[in-house]
Design a protein around this motif. Structure first.
Motif, PDB file in Angstrom:
ATOM      1  N   SER A  85      -8.376  -4.389 -10.450  1.00 37.32           N
ATOM      2  CA  SER A  85      -7.341  -4.350  -9.406  1.00 37.32           C
ATOM      3  C   SER A  85      -6.290  -5.436  -9.621  1.00 37.32           C
ATOM      4  O   SER A  85      -5.112  -5.218  -9.332  1.00 37.32           O
ATOM      5  N   PHE A  86      -6.679  -6.590 -10.145  1.00 32.26           N
ATOM      6  CA  PHE A  86      -5.653  -7.595 -10.484  1.00 32.26           C
ATOM      7  C   PHE A  86      -4.770  -7.079 -11.615  1.00 32.26           C
ATOM      8  O   PHE A  86      -3.555  -7.320 -11.631  1.00 32.26           O
ATOM      9  N   GLU A  87      -5.366  -6.364 -12.560  1.00 33.86           N
ATOM     10  CA  GLU A  87      -4.573  -5.831 -13.672  1.00 33.86           C
ATOM     11  C   GLU A  87      -3.577  -4.777 -13.156  1.00 33.86           C
ATOM     12  O   GLU A  87      -2.389  -4.817 -13.479  1.00 33.86           O
ATOM     13  N   ILE A  88      -4.083  -3.864 -12.340  1.00 33.37           N
ATOM     14  CA  ILE A  88      -3.200  -2.820 -11.790  1.00 33.37           C
ATOM     15  C   ILE A  88      -2.121  -3.467 -10.920  1.00 33.37           C
ATOM     16  O   ILE A  88      -0.937  -3.120 -11.010  1.00 33.37           O
ATOM     17  N   ALA A  89      -2.531  -4.429 -10.095  1.00 30.69           N
ATOM     18  CA  ALA A  89      -1.573  -5.097  -9.197  1.00 30.69           C
ATOM     19  C   ALA A  89      -0.442  -5.744  -9.996  1.00 30.69           C
ATOM     20  O   ALA A  89       0.739  -5.570  -9.693  1.00 30.69           O
ATOM     21  N   GLY A  90      -0.816  -6.480 -11.036  1.00 33.65           N
ATOM     22  CA  GLY A  90       0.200  -7.147 -11.861  1.00 33.65           C
ATOM     23  C   GLY A  90       1.127  -6.135 -12.519  1.00 33.65           C
ATOM     24  O   GLY A  90       2.347  -6.307 -12.540  1.00 33.65           O
TER      25      GLY A  90
ATOM     26  N   GLN B  52       0.830  -1.203   0.000  1.00 35.84           N
ATOM     27  CA  GLN B  52       0.000   0.000   0.000  1.00 35.84           C
ATOM     28  C   GLN B  52       0.870   1.261   0.000  1.00 35.84           C
ATOM     29  O   GLN B  52       0.461   2.300  -0.510  1.00 35.84           O
ATOM     30  N   GLY B  53       2.086   1.140   0.537  1.00 37.92           N
ATOM     31  CA  GLY B  53       3.018   2.255   0.484  1.00 37.92           C
ATOM     32  C   GLY B  53       3.338   2.631  -0.964  1.00 37.92           C
ATOM     33  O   GLY B  53       3.488   3.814  -1.301  1.00 37.92           O
ATOM     34  N   ILE B  54       3.413   1.616  -1.831  1.00 32.61           N
ATOM     35  CA  ILE B  54       3.735   1.868  -3.244  1.00 32.61           C
ATOM     36  C   ILE B  54       2.590   2.611  -3.926  1.00 32.61           C
ATOM     37  O   ILE B  54       2.790   3.467  -4.785  1.00 32.61           O
ATOM     38  N   GLN B  55       1.360   2.274  -3.471  1.00 31.67           N
ATOM     39  CA  GLN B  55       0.158   2.925  -4.010  1.00 31.67           C
ATOM     40  C   GLN B  55       0.197   4.451  -3.808  1.00 31.67           C
ATOM     41  O   GLN B  55      -0.398   5.188  -4.576  1.00 31.67           O
ATOM     42  N   GLN B  56       0.896   4.885  -2.754  1.00 21.94           N
ATOM     43  CA  GLN B  56       0.945   6.328  -2.454  1.00 21.94           C
ATOM     44  C   GLN B  56       2.048   7.031  -3.253  1.00 21.94           C
ATOM     45  O   GLN B  56       2.086   8.249  -3.312  1.00 21.94           O
ATOM     46  N   ARG B  57       2.955   6.251  -3.860  1.00 23.43           N
ATOM     47  CA  ARG B  57       4.095   6.876  -4.541  1.00 23.43           C
ATOM     48  C   ARG B  57       3.707   7.446  -5.891  1.00 23.43           C
ATOM     49  O   ARG B  57       2.747   7.008  -6.504  1.00 23.43           O
ATOM     50  N   GLU B  58       4.557   8.367  -6.384  1.00 22.83           N
ATOM     51  CA  GLU B  58       4.295   8.907  -7.713  1.00 22.83           C
ATOM     52  C   GLU B  58       4.605   7.851  -8.782  1.00 22.83           C
ATOM     53  O   GLU B  58       3.851   7.633  -9.714  1.00 22.83           O
ATOM     54  N   VAL B  59       5.728   7.170  -8.616  1.00 21.87           N
ATOM     55  CA  VAL B  59       6.082   6.096  -9.553  1.00 21.87           C
ATOM     56  C   VAL B  59       5.742   4.767  -8.890  1.00 21.87           C
ATOM     57  O   VAL B  59       6.390   4.353  -7.934  1.00 21.87           O
ATOM     58  N   LYS B  60       4.721   4.121  -9.417  1.00 20.44           N
ATOM     59  CA  LYS B  60       4.179   2.929  -8.745  1.00 20.44           C
ATOM     60  C   LYS B  60       4.681   1.673  -9.440  1.00 20.44           C
ATOM     61  O   LYS B  60       3.924   0.987 -10.123  1.00 20.44           O
TER      62      LYS B  60
ATOM     63  N   MET C  63      -1.682  -7.362  -5.104  1.00 22.50           N
ATOM     64  CA  MET C  63      -0.218  -7.316  -5.323  1.00 22.50           C
ATOM     65  C   MET C  63       0.449  -8.333  -4.403  1.00 22.50           C
ATOM     66  O   MET C  63       1.324  -9.091  -4.821  1.00 22.50           O
ATOM     67  N   SER C  64       0.017  -8.338  -3.166  1.00 26.45           N
ATOM     68  CA  SER C  64       0.611  -9.253  -2.192  1.00 26.45           C
ATOM     69  C   SER C  64       0.379 -10.712  -2.586  1.00 26.45           C
ATOM     70  O   SER C  64       1.290 -11.543  -2.523  1.00 26.45           O
TER      71      SER C  64
END
Ligand code: ASP
Ligand code: CP
Length: 322
Positions: free
Chosen positions: A69-74, A37-45, A310-311
């Motif tokens: 969400s599976f697509e974004i996660a991958g 979830q920390g990555i979700q907050q970053r500018e470059v994910k 993602m996890s």
């Protein structure tokens, strides 16, 4: 996660049922989701952990949250992600599920994320292919990643779920979310009460999935004041062949999270939270006031869906030996 030897002789991990996960595995997935979830907050994910791996989303039933969400996660884990849906694939020309799955697998994919209207479909797919399989919802059976993201969202607001009272309300007969949540919540030590009208409570529910230690009720008002979390289930009209309740109004009066019930919940426990897996029937199982209340986790659940998926992909795929 269940680990099985495939027809190709390799060992593959799958997530087909919430019962595949013991407490330590649920904990590991939720803890990694916290880092994701920390990555979700970053500018470059982007993380490079699944570079060179291919994930195929095979969705034979409609979806907004799970598929995207599976697509974004991958993609955020640097995997190549391909989406295939029932409409627009050769399934509409009569190709069987088995032929479709074998065709996709023959292209050399690493993981298949499967949603299908038949209970047991993901399990069946896992027996045909030499890839990791994730159940993204199979008929009225299970939706394990939904239960994980629900637990994650509730923990963020409530802390440990050990001993917390989660009340799951509504269309238990047609819900795969309810069964997976019951299993995961009991795995985490929560107290669970399932509430439904008699017509939407399956007859064998007391022995559901060999889970013990949960309660059943037909009286939402009696249960609500002791709830730490209330999870409203969608009335699944697309799975109903007959009349399961006389009118929509009567359903709402008996089992909807109406404005008066929201008041009763908040008065009894100001810290209680409200969940709904979505999509919501506003005005039927949940009033707009409840869906949009400060206690509502509905959008937190959507956001957690990316981190949790993602996890899950990370735990299935990263670092494996092919
Ligand atoms: N979206 C969830 C599912 O696919 C819940 C629902 O549709 O009511 O199971
Ligand atoms: N909660 C859920 O599974 O939503 P979708 O059906 O939109 O994927």
């Amino acid at each position: 996660m269940s680990t099985v030897a495939t027809a190709g002789g390799r060992t593959r991990r799958h997530l087909l049922s919430s019962a595949d996960l013991d407490r330590a595995q649920v904990r590991a997935i939720l803890d990694t989701a916290g880092e994701m979830q920390g990555i979700q907050q970053r500018e470059v994910k982007k993380l490079p952990v699944l570079r060179g791996r291919t994930v195929v989303n095979l969705f034979f039933e409609d979806s907004t949250r799970t598929r995207s969400s599976f697509e974004i996660a991958g993609k955020w884990l640097s995997a190549d992600v391909v989406n295939i849906s029932g409409n627009g694939s050769s399934t509409s020309k009569g190709e069987s599920l088995r032929d479709t799955v074998l065709t996709v697998a023959a292209m050399g994919v690493d993981a298949l994320v499967v949603r299908h209207s038949a209970s047991g479909a993901a399990h069946q797919v896992s027996q045909w292919v030499d890839a990791h399989v994730v159940n993204a919802g199979d008929g009225t059976h299970e939706h394990p990643t939904q239960a994980l993201l629900d637990a994650y969202s509730m923990e963020r607001r409530l802390g440990s779920l050990e001993g917390r009272h989660v009340v799951i309300v509504g269309d238990l007969t047609h819900s795969r979310v309810a069964r997976s949540n019951l299993i995961t919540l009991r795995t985490l030590g929560a107290r669970v009460t399932l509430v439904a009208p008699p017509t939407l409570m399956p007859s064998g529910i007391a022995t559901w999935s060999q889970v013990d230690g949960f309660e059943l009720s037909h009286d939402l008002d009696a249960v609500l004041p002791t709830a730490d979390a209330v999870m409203m289930l969608r009335v699944q009209r697309e799975r109903m062949s007959g009349g399961f309740f006389p009118t929509a109004r009567e359903y709402t009066v008996g089992f909807g999270l109406t404005r008066p019930r929201l008041q009763a919940l908040v008065t009894a426990n100001p810290d209680a939270v409200i969940c709904h897996p979505g999509p919501m029937n506003r005005g039927l199982e949940i009033a707009a006031d409840a869906a949009d209340a400060a206690q509502s986790l509905v959008l937190d659940q959507v956001s957690a869906g990316v981190a949790v998926r993602m996890s899950v992909l990370y735990h299935l795929l990263a670092g494996e030996e092919s």
